[in-house]
Design an enzyme around this catalytic site. Structure first.
Site, PDB file in Angstrom:
ATOM      1  N   ASP A 250       2.089   5.845 -11.088  1.00 10.44           N
ATOM      2  CA  ASP A 250       1.912   6.766  -9.967  1.00 10.44           C
ATOM      3  C   ASP A 250       2.171   6.082  -8.644  1.00 10.44           C
ATOM      4  OD1 ASP A 250      -0.612   5.557  -9.514  1.00 10.44           O
ATOM      5  OD2 ASP A 250      -1.457   6.869 -11.067  1.00 10.44           O
ATOM      6  N   LYS A 272       0.808  12.100  -7.960  1.00 11.68           N
ATOM      7  CA  LYS A 272      -0.576  12.179  -7.531  1.00 11.68           C
ATOM      8  C   LYS A 272      -0.746  11.864  -6.067  1.00 11.68           C
ATOM      9  CE  LYS A 272      -4.278  11.495  -9.930  1.00 11.68           C
ATOM     10  NZ  LYS A 272      -5.237  10.593 -10.512  1.00 11.68           N
ATOM     11  N   MET A 385      -9.699   6.112  -0.308  1.00 15.15           N
ATOM     12  CA  MET A 385      -9.197   7.464  -0.020  1.00 15.15           C
ATOM     13  C   MET A 385      -9.936   8.074   1.162  1.00 15.15           C
ATOM     14  SD  MET A 385      -8.959   8.862  -3.915  1.00 15.15           S
ATOM     15  CE  MET A 385     -10.474   8.126  -4.507  1.00 15.15           C
TER      16      MET A 385
HETATM   17  N1  SAH Z   1      -7.855   2.428  -8.855  1.00 17.31           N
HETATM   18  C1  SAH Z   1      -7.519   2.019  -7.507  1.00 17.31           C
HETATM   19  C2  SAH Z   1      -7.978   3.006  -6.480  1.00 17.31           C
HETATM   20  C3  SAH Z   1      -7.322   4.338  -6.524  1.00 17.31           C
HETATM   21  S1  SAH Z   1      -7.896   5.397  -5.266  1.00 17.31           S
HETATM   22  C4  SAH Z   1      -8.132   0.630  -7.252  1.00 17.31           C
HETATM   23  O1  SAH Z   1      -8.933   0.138  -8.067  1.00 17.31           O
HETATM   24  O2  SAH Z   1      -7.784   0.043  -6.249  1.00 17.31           O
HETATM   25  C5  SAH Z   1      -6.662   5.246  -4.061  1.00 17.31           C
HETATM   26  C6  SAH Z   1      -7.170   4.527  -2.824  1.00 17.31           C
HETATM   27  O3  SAH Z   1      -7.218   3.136  -3.043  1.00 17.31           O
HETATM   28  C7  SAH Z   1      -6.278   4.675  -1.628  1.00 17.31           C
HETATM   29  O4  SAH Z   1      -6.483   5.900  -0.965  1.00 17.31           O
HETATM   30  C8  SAH Z   1      -6.711   3.510  -0.787  1.00 17.31           C
HETATM   31  O5  SAH Z   1      -7.895   3.787  -0.130  1.00 17.31           O
HETATM   32  C9  SAH Z   1      -6.995   2.462  -1.830  1.00 17.31           C
HETATM   33  N2  SAH Z   1      -5.863   1.534  -2.020  1.00 17.31           N
HETATM   34  C10 SAH Z   1      -5.178   1.292  -3.141  1.00 17.31           C
HETATM   35  N3  SAH Z   1      -4.237   0.348  -2.959  1.00 17.31           N
HETATM   36  C11 SAH Z   1      -4.342  -0.047  -1.684  1.00 17.31           C
HETATM   37  C12 SAH Z   1      -3.658  -0.994  -0.878  1.00 17.31           C
HETATM   38  N4  SAH Z   1      -2.683  -1.756  -1.364  1.00 17.31           N
HETATM   39  N5  SAH Z   1      -4.021  -1.119   0.410  1.00 17.31           N
HETATM   40  C13 SAH Z   1      -5.015  -0.364   0.914  1.00 17.31           C
HETATM   41  N6  SAH Z   1      -5.698   0.538   0.211  1.00 17.31           N
HETATM   42  C14 SAH Z   1      -5.376   0.708  -1.076  1.00 17.31           C
END
Ligand code: SAH
Length: 476
Positions: A250, A272, A385
């Site tokens: 995704d 998504k 998020m």
């Molecule tokens: N499973 C993922 C989270 C998914 S929810 C994890 O464990 O990281 C999606 C959110 O993760 C985004 O809206 C953002 O807030 C955060 N996120 C994911 N990758 C990121 C990145 N490289 N830099 C900043 N925020 C990130």
């Protein structure tokens, strides 16, 4: 070929090591691991060797080297800091046709020692022919990631079936094919995942031909790809990605990570984005089941960790209901990766004794977060998020007791070459997000630890170095 590679049996054989320092100790440790009877000659022993002596793993002659010491030995190593002694040992051993190694002096060696990846009974040895031990070590480290730590157990399992496989298949071609299927298929994977009994059962079944079913059985690997920097993948993630027939990914999976999947794997994007789901979660779940039932090895790649705001639980629940085998590989979650790459320790003795990860995906102002529990002065809060809800977020946190001056970090595209860190405070948060045009994916870190960013930032991205930013549309 300057050196002829061999593996030598040393169990219960007498070996001599001349020298009692740390250099000698490293060689002694290896010999001991191979079951050799090691005699060390040296006026003094370093702590490591002394410990081995106390455990009766070696014997010790407490004096300088004497010519007769090499008698009765099958292998000799010299690692003293005296050039003349090392040379003497080498000459004597070579005159007696004994294999001899002088540490870091290839000219005095009749054999050299490789860098080793030890998955006993499987071993991989790497040598630079004495030109650069560091190079050999680096190469070894690279190979290390390709050889799962369970390879030794796999070899042991294979050995226990070897005779029966020989009897069952008369031609070597058939045997080779059988073993290739086993070693690259579900038997090996079951074993790598720690399901040794299943691996044995499956191997037994294949041997008895119960497996003549023309449909191969697929599997799903639910893999956490980390926040963006491909170096943050785990060994297991990389290995499984390289076996994939299909990759289902995704928005949050950075392009350089996708590049690491097997070249000829099909790639399926399941999107998504908020408010614009390319495929609904239910459809994704069904897609995974269908692909696996077609016999594919499906890699389901997710940003960060699959079990942290990743709906990984729902995906594997569907797989379980449908009897599809799977593995889950944890990844570095955005909070951890982004905080580290911004020089913001999430906990700190002086500033924060706890950290909470929450989703800031707030439904139009209706707030079901426990703000009272969140608003603690010695706690770091990480919002995933959260960009949409920054207004509500700061309002509620202040209302429940956090000072309006509490610092907040916005980390956008953390750990990538496009990482941006913008620091604000609760009072000005919404304004900053607007003014600085903060875009997803962004993580929001609230708490006193954010102050450390200025002092501790160590990662300096090169914007534009990766021209393929990821993670969403500008309107979020
Ligand atoms: N499973 C993922 C989270 C998914 S929810 C994890 O464990 O990281 C999606 C959110 O993760 C985004 O809206 C953002 O807030 C955060 N996120 C994911 N990758 C990121 C990145 N490289 N830099 C900043 N925020 C990130």
């Amino acid at each position: 070929m300057d050196f002829f590679p061999v593996f030598m049996r040393l169990e219960q054989r007498d070996c001599l090591v001349v020298g009692g320092g740390k250099v000698a100790a490293r060689k002694v440790a290896l010999l001991v691991r191979a079951g050799a009877r090691v005699q060390v000659v040296a006026p003094e022993l370093c702590d490591e060797l002394y410990a081995l002596l106390e455990q009766q793993k070696i014997t010790h002659l407490r004096r300088p080297f004497e010519d007769s010491d090499i008698q009765g030995k099958v292998l000799v190593i010299a690692g003293t800091d005296r050039e003349d002694v090392n040379r003497r040992v080498s000459e004597l051993a070579q005159a007696a046709s004994l294999p001899v190694n002088v540490v870091d002096q290839p000219a005095l060696c009749s054999f050299i020692m490789p860098s080793i990846i030890d998955r006993s009974p499987v071993q991989v040895a790497v040598s630079s022919g004495g030109t650069s031990p560091v190079l050999a070590r680096l190469l070894r480290a690279r190979l290390e990631s390709y050889v799962p730590s369970a390879y030794g157990r796999l070899a042991t399992l294979v050995e226990s079936f070897r005779e029966r496989v020989k009897q069952r298949f008369s031609s070597t071609d058939q045997r080779r094919q059988f073993w290739e299927n086993i070693l690259q298929g579900e038997v090996a994977e079951a074993l790598f995942a720690g399901r040794d009994d299943t691996a044995r059962d499956l191997l037994e079944k294949s041997l008895q031909g119960a497996d003549d079913d023309p449909h191969p059985v697929g599997e799903v690997y639910l893999i956490g790809a980390g926040p963006g920097d491909p170096d943050l993948l785990t060994f297991r993630a990389l290995r499984l990605m390289q076996m994939a027939d299909v990759v289902v990914y995704d928005r949050l999976v950075a392009p350089p990570i996708l590049d690491l999947a097997r070249r000829d794997a099909d790639q399926i994007y399941v999107g998504k984005e908020r408010d614009n789901h390319a495929l609904s979660q239910e459809n994704i779940n069904q897609l995974l089941v269908r692909l696996a039932k077609e016999g594919k090895r499906v890699v389901r790649l997710k940003g960060g960790d699959p079990f942290i705001f990743g709906r990984g639980g729902e995906e594997i629940a569907t797989l379980m209901e449908n009897g599809v085998t799977f593995q889950v590989v944890p990844g570095i979650t955005a909070a951890s990766g982004c905080a580290t790459y911004s020089g913001i320790p999430l906990t700190h003795r002086d500033y924060a004794q706890s950290v909470v990860f929450v989703t800031g995906h707030l439904q139009d102002g209706s707030v079901d977060l426990n703000w009272k529990a969140l608003a603690h002065s010695n706690q770091t809060i990480v919002f995933y998020m959260g960009l949409h809800g920054v207004g509500v977020m700061s309002e509620q946190l202040v209302k429940h007791g956090l000072p309006a001056s509490t610092p907040v970090a916005l980390v956008q595209q953390g750990t990538t070459q496009n990482q941006r860190v913008v620091v604000s405070d609760l009072e000005h948060l919404a304004e900053t997000v607007q003014q600085e045009q903060i875009r997803p994916p962004t993580i929001i870190i609230v708490g006193k630890v954010v102050e450390l960013h200025e002092k501790l930032q160590w990662f300096h991205p090169r914007p534009g170095a990766d021209p393929r930013p990821f993670g969403g549309t500008p309107h979020r």
